[in-house]
Design a protein around this motif. Structure first.
Motif, PDB file in Angstrom:
ATOM      1  N   ASN A 393       0.840  -1.193   0.000  1.00 43.82           N
ATOM      2  CA  ASN A 393       0.000   0.000   0.000  1.00 43.82           C
ATOM      3  C   ASN A 393       0.886   1.257   0.000  1.00 43.82           C
ATOM      4  O   ASN A 393       1.652   1.482   0.929  1.00 43.82           O
ATOM      5  N   LEU A 394       0.763   2.072  -1.044  1.00 42.44           N
ATOM      6  CA  LEU A 394       1.565   3.275  -1.187  1.00 42.44           C
ATOM      7  C   LEU A 394       0.745   4.547  -0.977  1.00 42.44           C
ATOM      8  O   LEU A 394       1.291   5.647  -1.138  1.00 42.44           O
ATOM      9  N   MET A 395      -0.502   4.422  -0.634  1.00 44.98           N
ATOM     10  CA  MET A 395      -1.341   5.614  -0.529  1.00 44.98           C
ATOM     11  C   MET A 395      -0.870   6.505   0.611  1.00 44.98           C
ATOM     12  O   MET A 395      -0.621   6.045   1.718  1.00 44.98           O
ATOM     13  N   GLY A 396      -0.706   7.768   0.292  1.00 47.19           N
ATOM     14  CA  GLY A 396      -0.220   8.743   1.268  1.00 47.19           C
ATOM     15  C   GLY A 396       1.268   8.936   1.245  1.00 47.19           C
ATOM     16  O   GLY A 396       1.802   9.843   1.887  1.00 47.19           O
ATOM     17  N   LYS A 397       1.986   8.104   0.469  1.00 45.85           N
ATOM     18  CA  LYS A 397       3.451   8.255   0.391  1.00 45.85           C
ATOM     19  C   LYS A 397       3.820   9.300  -0.648  1.00 45.85           C
ATOM     20  O   LYS A 397       3.118   9.463  -1.636  1.00 45.85           O
TER      21      LYS A 397
END
Length: 397
Positions: A393-397
């Protein structure tokens, strides 16, 4: 010349914008752990106690962070279109409480559940122990029913057609699982290949209930008591795991489910009449893919609301042909093995936003939605006939 250069630049910007949007929409980085078909169940846990979360699937565990394969039992691959594995659902937990994560493996529906004992620092295959001989329903659940900190198993007894729960060993070095009946025999949803099973507090009395698409057994302060009261209810069609969430923010627990072998992903709002009787309506979330034989819920984008992840189970019923027209029995069998997450925006008029994660993976019979790399974002781990995958999960990176 300038016009051509300008047009080229604009086209390049447009393409880059499309790519960036696609990456942001997907929000996950795909890691291919294996392309072998060895299991349709998957689990995670720190197998070697090195502080890193590993991936377990059937006869193997894969060591983080490079995912080196180690064999738990005899390694065997299966033919995708003509065979089933003997590993349908997996769960990782320290069964004997010796400080080492063990692996639970569920066989073909109606057959046994076994646990493999982690040898710790010793080498070799893991010792196999029988949990129960007759595990029915195609979506058994791993839940802490008695609140002792150890996950138990909720399933149907395929010998008696009765919903039961199996209490995990309560003492260190103990390996005995104890069977407790939940309801009467031969109630709808308790057959060997029943589709749909959930666990949550549907009637808001403070105790979690067990439910299928055909109704729910009311929980109480003592889950060991026999004869949980059964309440018939229409909670949709044949499905996989069923989840409780207040989708429309009205204070009543709703149910989310997905079709195991056909098209359809749904949420079922709960309503109560003046006498307190519970009933459910049915709303479609998506018809994008079929055979969504495993689901999980987690807050993937960090907005505080639970989201849904599911996808296509690759050749759920093998390459079975209908003799009359040579068509596959399960709809969508030859479609791409896609995996999606559905973003929930709750409220009086809730809606779900569909996001394609990948179309070359799919799901098996259980999947994991859990942070395994320590960044406080739930990741997605799947195993099926198309391989084993970790979606970071890369969301917010």
């Amino acid at each position: 010349m300038d016009t051509v250069r300008t047009s080229t630049i604009m086209l390049t910007v447009l393409l880059l914008s499309t790519i960036c949007y696609s990456q942001m929409t997907q929000g996950f980085k795909k890691h291919i752990i294996s392309r072998d078909f060895i299991s349709e169940g998957v689990a995670v846990g720190d197998v070697n106690n090195d502080g890193k979360t590993d991936i377990l699937a059937g006869p193997c565990w894969f060591e983080a962070p490079l995912w080196k394969r180690h064999d738990i039992d005899t390694f065997k691959t299966y033919a995708v279109k003509t065979a089933y594995s003997r590993s349908f659902l997996n769960h990782a937990m320290d069964v004997n409480q010796d400080g080492w994560i063990d692996l639970i493996v569920m066989d073909f529906p109606g057959l046994s559940a076994d646990w493999y004992e982690n040898p710790g620092k010793k080498s070799g295959y893991w010792k196999k122990h029988r949990i129960y001989d007759y595990v029915g329903n195609e979506s058994p659940l791993f839940e802490d029913v008695d609140g002792d900190g150890q996950d138990d198993i909720i399933c149907a007894d395929s010998k008696t057609n009765q919903m039961i729960w199996l209490q995990a060993p309560t003492r260190k070095t103990d390996t005995q699982w104890t069977r407790y009946p939940i309801g009467e025999k031969d109630v709808l949803g308790t057959d060997i290949q029943g589709h749909g099973l959930g666990y949550g507090d549907l009637n808001k009395d403070g105790y979690k209930d067990v439910f299928t698409k055909d109704g729910w057994w009311a929980g109480s302060a003592d889950p060991r008591r026999p004869g949980w009261k059964f309440h018939p209810a229409d909670i949709g069609e044949d499905c996989s795991q069923m989840h409780v969430a207040d989708v429309n923010a009205d204070g009543l627990p709703d149910v989310v489910s997905a079709s195991a072998h056909r098209y359809g992903i749904w949420w079922h709002p709960q309503y109560k009449d003046d006498q307190g009787n519970i009933w459910f309506d049915h709303y479609t979330i998506s018809f994008s893919t079929s055979q969504t034989h495993s689901t999980a819920m987690a807050d993937f984008n960090g907005d505080g609301y639970p989201d849904l992840v599911t996808g296509k189970r690759y050749f759920a019923h093998l390459e079975r042909l209908n003799p009359s027209n040579k068509a596959t029995i399960d709809p969508g069998s030859y479609e791409k093995p896609a995996i999606y997450w559905f973003e929930l925006t709750p409220g009086k008029k809730p809606y779900w936003t569909e996001h394609l994660i990948d179309d070359d993976s799919g799901v098996g019979i259980n999947l994991v939605a859990k942070d395994i790399n320590g960044d406080n974002r739930p990741d997605i781990i799947v195993a099926n006939k198309h391989g084993i995958y970790f979606f970071e999960n890369l969301m917010g990176k």
